[in-house]
Scaffold this motif. Structure first.
Motif, PDB file in Angstrom:
ATOM      1  N   ARG A  36      66.199  24.778 -59.270  1.00  0.00           N
ATOM      2  CA  ARG A  36      67.073  23.996 -58.386  1.00  0.00           C
ATOM      3  C   ARG A  36      67.947  23.025 -59.162  1.00  0.00           C
ATOM      4  NH1 ARG A  36      65.317  18.790 -59.693  1.00  0.00           N
ATOM      5  NH2 ARG A  36      63.705  17.956 -58.328  1.00  0.00           N
TER       6      ARG A  36
ATOM      7  N   THR B 127      72.030  22.739 -58.840  1.00  0.00           N
ATOM      8  CA  THR B 127      72.746  21.500 -58.518  1.00  0.00           C
ATOM      9  C   THR B 127      73.853  21.239 -59.531  1.00  0.00           C
ATOM     10  OG1 THR B 127      70.885  20.479 -57.370  1.00  0.00           O
ATOM     11  CG2 THR B 127      72.509  18.991 -58.330  1.00  0.00           C
TER      12      THR B 127
ATOM     13  N   TYR C 137      71.894  20.865 -49.252  1.00  0.00           N
ATOM     14  CA  TYR C 137      72.752  19.685 -49.273  1.00  0.00           C
ATOM     15  C   TYR C 137      73.586  19.577 -47.989  1.00  0.00           C
ATOM     16  CZ  TYR C 137      71.850  18.657 -54.231  1.00  0.00           C
ATOM     17  OH  TYR C 137      71.266  18.302 -55.424  1.00  0.00           O
TER      18      TYR C 137
ATOM     19  N   THR D 232      66.192  19.993 -52.018  1.00  0.00           N
ATOM     20  CA  THR D 232      66.555  21.193 -52.774  1.00  0.00           C
ATOM     21  C   THR D 232      65.329  21.891 -53.354  1.00  0.00           C
ATOM     22  OG1 THR D 232      66.963  19.922 -54.811  1.00  0.00           O
ATOM     23  CG2 THR D 232      68.826  20.253 -53.320  1.00  0.00           C
TER      24      THR D 232
ATOM     25  N   VAL E 260      70.412  25.992 -52.437  1.00  0.00           N
ATOM     26  CA  VAL E 260      70.580  24.575 -52.730  1.00  0.00           C
ATOM     27  C   VAL E 260      71.831  24.023 -52.042  1.00  0.00           C
ATOM     28  CG1 VAL E 260      71.010  22.924 -54.603  1.00  0.00           C
ATOM     29  CG2 VAL E 260      69.283  24.710 -54.880  1.00  0.00           C
TER      30      VAL E 260
END
Length: 326
Positions: free
Chosen positions: A115, A119, A32, A301, A28
């Protein structure tokens, strides 16, 4: 002549595929970073309330491209009723941009359940004050069960972990998941949400129709961080009351976080998470800031987590290969 085919993977096909929290957090984080550097694409989520007054229902879709894996993804979700997990259906389909062929169509329930806490862990690692020692998790649904083990993976120096929940099965599942990864650690169960918020350096709200007072940023201790996982359990003024505000994506905040907007109808933030991940923006201005973070799912993600689950499931002989286009 080759006939294009797609692997169909059910929820049960994916249920026991092992992906450690550290690996998911890395996937993840990379997603990003690729997005922040312009190598991935993620248009704003499209959400549509259904025009039927007699029931509460919503459908939404997301389209994205993961530049790291060179995979395009399409995610769809439908929910009838805000509180019914049984009436929530979500899928993701992946297409390989290196070959131009379809790859997988799969249930996306577990993807979101992995995910999202990844995050949350990245937000906490990037935006919590120095030497943060305590965290509170509010909610024990699908998005919350994995949160505390992911959080402790990202921030191993956390000393106190608290949990508020109202569903016995969800509380039990949360404790079981945490013990799986951190058998030597304990979680403090709390019943007074405002008091627990005031005592915690990091607060994660992932409750649906909350059975607790709506969390306010001003309840935080100085230097505290409040992460809203698109939670209805957060007060409408939480963003405006913050000293510093971030979102995973400002465009999606405007879609799924409209109630957080100020008097002019605009929800303003100071930074987006992808820019913080690559060091372009700061996670806070000072150690005294009360920081509010709005986490809304981005398909960039979903794609790497879905791809990792799918490749492992297919290698294990799971699912069915369907030639939809023959």
């Amino acid at each position: 002549m080759h006939t294009p085919a797609i692997h169909i993977l059910t929820r049960s096909d994916l249920a026991d595929i092992e992906l450690p929290p550290a690996d998911i957090i890395r996937l993840v984080e990379d997603a990003y970073a690729f997005y922040a550097n312009g190598q991935s694409r993620c248009p704003t989520k499209l959400m549509m309330p259904l025009p039927l007054e007699q029931r509460d229902a919503v459908a939404y879709s997301m389209l994205g491209y993961d530049g790291a894996l060179q995979q395009a993804g399409f995610k769809t979700s439908y929910r009838q009723g805000a509180e019914s997990a049984e009436k929530y259906y979500t899928t993701i389909s992946l297409y390989d941009d290196t070959t131009g062929l379809p790859f997988a169509l799969m249930d996306c329930h577990r993807v979101g359940g992995l995910r999202t806490p990844a995050t949350t862990a990245l937000i906490a690692r990037s935006c919590a004050k120095e030497n943060a020692s305590s965290a509170l998790m509010i909610g024990t649904g699908a998005q919350g069960i994995n949160t505390l083990p992911f959080l402790l993976t990202a921030l191993p120096d956390l000393e106190t972990l608290r949990l508020f929940g109202t569903h016995p099965d969800g509380i039990a599942a949360s404790l079981e998941m945490f013990a799986r990864y951190f058998p030597g650690r304990s979680i403090e169960l709390v019943t007074d949400v405002p008091a627990a918020v005031a005592e915690s350096d990091i607060v994660i709200a992932a409750s649906g129709r909350a059975a607790h007072p709506k969390v306010e940023t001003k309840w935080l201790k100085q230097g505290g961080l409040l992460i809203s996982v698109a939670s209805k359990g957060v007060a409408g003024g939480a963003l405006g009351d913050a000293d510093y505000a971030i979102a995973t994506n400002e465009g999606q905040l405007g879609v799924t976080g409209k109630r957080l907007a100020g008097p002019d109808g605009i929800a303003r933030i100071d930074a987006e998470l992808p820019d913080i991940i690559v060091g372009r923006k700061s996670g806070r201005r000072s150690q005294q800031d009360r920081v509010f973070a709005f986490s809304s799912g981005m398909i960039i993600t979903d794609i790497p987590v879905a791809h990792a689950l799918a490749t492992r499931a297919i290698a294990a002989g799971r699912g069915n290969r369907i030639e939809l286009w023959k």
